[in-house]
Design a protein around this motif. Structure first.
Motif: not given
Length: 279
Positions: A8-10, A104-111
């Protein structure tokens, strides 16, 4: 979670939204907080309006730069930060990138959490940049007027930055939630700006003449921001200060309201992303 934050920073660095919104806000703070008042100061008659000129110049000098910059946030700053929040989440629907992002790997909550944390960092950086620009503008005015450079104390700078950062994060979180609720940018921006510049101002104004609406005003986001800024010593609009600045509630209550909106915005966006079918 670290990978999600890095991604997200990218995205924020590669997409122009944060830079455009941040640049616009810095220009607005300098323009409407310092340039326009200084033009008014310069055009007032030195004899007839000596007291008004002195009062106006006091808020344009470095010692008051933090408070003057903070005075722009309750009304206009909230709208700007809401726009950035909408763009952070709503743009994913416009470009159709949610499916790829969530696969891409992280869960929806993490995204979602990563998006809001990255957005929070962005608005804090914007608030810091606006504060630096305000101090620079005040130094220029003091130099032109031949006034001594009296610097604000570290506690005053910290209080100004803390207040503006809290207001910015709250509005950004609400904007991010609206982007998810309306699955895009256009409608979310329309509803958000109508709420910010229309509904909240109308309810806040009516509460001044209709006592039954007073409890409603105490839980609105705009009045909470205005109360927090007023606690810094920024004059209200009735005292010649900025629109939206007024001590409707105490500073602790204002901080609580802003924090509740922040948590509620993140929770709503997370819940909808988890439950919806993103296609």
């Amino acid at each position: 979670m670290i990978n999600a934050l890095s991604a997200e920073a990218l995205l924020l660095r590669r997409r122009p939204a944060a830079f455009v919104v941040g640049g616009v806000w810095v220009l607005l703070v300098v323009g409407f907080g310092f340039a326009v008042p200084y033009i008014v100061y310069a055009t007032l008659d030195p004899v007839k309006h000596a007291a008004d000129r002195a009062q106006l110049l006091d808020i344009l000098l470095p010692s008051a730069a933090g408070e003057t910059a903070a005075g722009s946030y309750p009304l206009f700053g909230g709208a700007i930060m809401l726009i950035l929040g909408v763009l952070i989440t709503g743009s994913e629907y416009r470009w159709g990138t949610w499916p790829a992002r969530l696969a891409q790997g992280p869960t929806r909550t993490q995204v979602v959490l990563a998006k809001t944390v990255a957005g929070a960092v962005a608005v804090v950086v914007i608030a810091a940049a606006a504060l630096v620009a305000a101090i620079v503008a005040s130094i220029v005015i003091a130099s032109v007027e031949g006034r001594p450079l009296t610097w604000p104390g570290p506690s005053e700078i910290a209080a100004s930055l803390g207040a503006t950062a809290l207001i910015s994060v709250a509005w950004m979180s609400v904007g991010a939630a609206l982007g998810v609720v309306f699955r895009g940018v256009g409608t979310a921006l329309g509803v958000g700006l109508l709420w910010t510049l229309g509904l909240e101002n109308a309810l806040s104004g009516l509460a001044g003449v209709v006592p039954a609406l007073e409890p409603v005003r105490t839980v609105l986001l705009g009045p909470a921001g205005g109360s927090l800024v007023a606690a810094l010593g920024v004059p209200s609009m009735g005292e010649g200060g900025s629109p939206g600045v007024a001590a409707y509630v105490t500073a602790p209550v204002a901080c609580l309201v802003l924090a509740v909106y922040t948590v509620a915005g993140v929770a709503l966006a997370t819940a909808l992303i988890r439950r919806r079918d993103i296609t």
